[in-house]
Write a protein that holds these residues in place. Structure first.
Motif, PDB file in Angstrom:
ATOM      1  N   SER A 143      -7.364   2.164   3.425  1.00 50.80           N
ATOM      2  CA  SER A 143      -6.970   0.876   3.999  1.00 50.80           C
ATOM      3  C   SER A 143      -6.101   0.068   3.038  1.00 50.80           C
ATOM      4  O   SER A 143      -5.234  -0.704   3.467  1.00 50.80           O
ATOM      5  CB  SER A 143      -8.200   0.073   4.412  1.00 50.80           C
ATOM      6  OG  SER A 143      -9.008  -0.204   3.286  1.00 50.80           O
ATOM      7  N   GLU A 144      -6.273   0.253   1.729  1.00 47.14           N
ATOM      8  CA  GLU A 144      -5.483  -0.472   0.741  1.00 47.14           C
ATOM      9  C   GLU A 144      -3.992  -0.155   0.841  1.00 47.14           C
ATOM     10  O   GLU A 144      -3.149  -0.963   0.477  1.00 47.14           O
ATOM     11  CB  GLU A 144      -5.956  -0.156  -0.686  1.00 47.14           C
ATOM     12  CG  GLU A 144      -7.323  -0.681  -1.022  1.00 47.14           C
ATOM     13  CD  GLU A 144      -8.440   0.300  -0.663  1.00 47.14           C
ATOM     14  OE1 GLU A 144      -8.176   1.305   0.042  1.00 47.14           O
ATOM     15  OE2 GLU A 144      -9.573   0.066  -1.084  1.00 47.14           O
ATOM     16  N   TYR A 145      -3.662   1.024   1.369  1.00 48.60           N
ATOM     17  CA  TYR A 145      -2.271   1.419   1.532  1.00 48.60           C
ATOM     18  C   TYR A 145      -1.541   0.455   2.462  1.00 48.60           C
ATOM     19  O   TYR A 145      -0.359   0.177   2.288  1.00 48.60           O
ATOM     20  CB  TYR A 145      -2.196   2.844   2.085  1.00 48.60           C
ATOM     21  CG  TYR A 145      -0.800   3.320   2.374  1.00 48.60           C
ATOM     22  CD1 TYR A 145       0.008   3.822   1.364  1.00 48.60           C
ATOM     23  CD2 TYR A 145      -0.278   3.287   3.662  1.00 48.60           C
ATOM     24  CE1 TYR A 145       1.288   4.273   1.619  1.00 48.60           C
ATOM     25  CE2 TYR A 145       1.006   3.734   3.936  1.00 48.60           C
ATOM     26  CZ  TYR A 145       1.778   4.219   2.906  1.00 48.60           C
ATOM     27  OH  TYR A 145       3.054   4.660   3.170  1.00 48.60           O
ATOM     28  N   TYR A 146      -2.244  -0.058   3.437  1.00 45.64           N
ATOM     29  CA  TYR A 146      -1.639  -0.925   4.442  1.00 45.64           C
ATOM     30  C   TYR A 146      -1.663  -2.403   4.045  1.00 45.64           C
ATOM     31  O   TYR A 146      -1.126  -3.239   4.751  1.00 45.64           O
ATOM     32  CB  TYR A 146      -2.334  -0.720   5.788  1.00 45.64           C
ATOM     33  CG  TYR A 146      -2.246   0.723   6.225  1.00 45.64           C
ATOM     34  CD1 TYR A 146      -1.081   1.235   6.772  1.00 45.64           C
ATOM     35  CD2 TYR A 146      -3.325   1.586   6.046  1.00 45.64           C
ATOM     36  CE1 TYR A 146      -0.990   2.561   7.147  1.00 45.64           C
ATOM     37  CE2 TYR A 146      -3.244   2.917   6.425  1.00 45.64           C
ATOM     38  CZ  TYR A 146      -2.071   3.398   6.971  1.00 45.64           C
ATOM     39  OH  TYR A 146      -1.979   4.713   7.333  1.00 45.64           O
ATOM     40  N   ASP A 147      -2.277  -2.712   2.904  1.00 39.27           N
ATOM     41  CA  ASP A 147      -2.283  -4.091   2.401  1.00 39.27           C
ATOM     42  C   ASP A 147      -0.941  -4.400   1.770  1.00 39.27           C
ATOM     43  O   ASP A 147      -0.261  -3.518   1.247  1.00 39.27           O
ATOM     44  CB  ASP A 147      -3.381  -4.293   1.349  1.00 39.27           C
ATOM     45  CG  ASP A 147      -4.767  -4.208   1.940  1.00 39.27           C
ATOM     46  OD1 ASP A 147      -4.902  -4.350   3.170  1.00 39.27           O
ATOM     47  OD2 ASP A 147      -5.713  -3.991   1.168  1.00 39.27           O
ATOM     48  N   GLU A 148      -0.583  -5.660   1.799  1.00 38.04           N
ATOM     49  CA  GLU A 148       0.659  -6.088   1.165  1.00 38.04           C
ATOM     50  C   GLU A 148       0.351  -6.631  -0.218  1.00 38.04           C
ATOM     51  O   GLU A 148      -0.648  -7.306  -0.425  1.00 38.04           O
ATOM     52  CB  GLU A 148       1.332  -7.175   1.991  1.00 38.04           C
ATOM     53  CG  GLU A 148       1.827  -6.691   3.329  1.00 38.04           C
ATOM     54  CD  GLU A 148       2.562  -7.778   4.084  1.00 38.04           C
ATOM     55  OE1 GLU A 148       3.035  -8.736   3.450  1.00 38.04           O
ATOM     56  OE2 GLU A 148       2.662  -7.662   5.300  1.00 38.04           O
ATOM     57  N   GLN A 149       1.247  -6.339  -1.142  1.00 39.06           N
ATOM     58  CA  GLN A 149       1.087  -6.862  -2.484  1.00 39.06           C
ATOM     59  C   GLN A 149       1.679  -8.268  -2.503  1.00 39.06           C
ATOM     60  O   GLN A 149       2.817  -8.483  -2.129  1.00 39.06           O
ATOM     61  CB  GLN A 149       1.786  -5.976  -3.508  1.00 39.06           C
ATOM     62  CG  GLN A 149       1.502  -6.382  -4.925  1.00 39.06           C
ATOM     63  CD  GLN A 149       1.988  -5.344  -5.915  1.00 39.06           C
ATOM     64  OE1 GLN A 149       2.635  -4.375  -5.548  1.00 39.06           O
ATOM     65  NE2 GLN A 149       1.681  -5.534  -7.161  1.00 39.06           N
ATOM     66  N   ILE A 203      -2.423  -1.339  -4.661  1.00 44.12           N
ATOM     67  CA  ILE A 203      -2.279  -2.165  -3.465  1.00 44.12           C
ATOM     68  C   ILE A 203      -0.974  -1.796  -2.785  1.00 44.12           C
ATOM     69  O   ILE A 203       0.073  -1.735  -3.420  1.00 44.12           O
ATOM     70  CB  ILE A 203      -2.284  -3.661  -3.817  1.00 44.12           C
ATOM     71  CG1 ILE A 203      -3.614  -4.042  -4.465  1.00 44.12           C
ATOM     72  CG2 ILE A 203      -2.028  -4.513  -2.584  1.00 44.12           C
ATOM     73  CD1 ILE A 203      -3.654  -5.453  -4.993  1.00 44.12           C
ATOM     74  N   GLY A 204      -1.040  -1.551  -1.492  1.00 45.76           N
ATOM     75  CA  GLY A 204       0.160  -1.210  -0.741  1.00 45.76           C
ATOM     76  C   GLY A 204       0.644   0.194  -1.048  1.00 45.76           C
ATOM     77  O   GLY A 204      -0.122   1.069  -1.455  1.00 45.76           O
TER      78      GLY A 204
END
Length: 64
Positions: free
Chosen positions: A47-53, A22-23
Motif C-alpha cells: 500500500s505504501e507504493y500508492y502513497d504520495e511523498q 514512500i511512493g
C-alpha cells in the motif's frame, strides 16, 4: 529508515522486499539490485507504493 530485504530461496529464486519507502521511490531506489540479479518474474506492490511523498517547505522571514 528504509530497508531492502533479500530472501534467497532453495529453488534459486530471490525475493526482494522493501520497507520504509514512500511512493514509487522503492522501484527506482532498488533498480540496481534487480539489474544485478537478473529477470523479474513477479512484482507485488504494498500500500505504501500508492502513497504520495509529501515535501514540507518552510519559509522564514526576518521581522527586522
Amino acid at each position: 529508515m528504509a530497508e531492502i530485504i533479500l530472501t534467497f530461496n532453495t529453488d534459486g529464486t530471490i525475493k526482494k522486499e522493501t520497507k520504509g519507502f514512500i511512493g514509487k521511490t522503492c522501484v527506482s531506489d532498488t533498480k540496481f539490485i534487480e539489474e544485478a540479479l537478473g529477470e523479474t518474474s513477479d512484482r507485488q506492490y504494498k500500500s505504501e507504493y500508492y502513497d504520495e511523498q509529501v515535501e514540507e517547505q518552510v519559509r522564514v522571514r526576518n521581522r527586522n
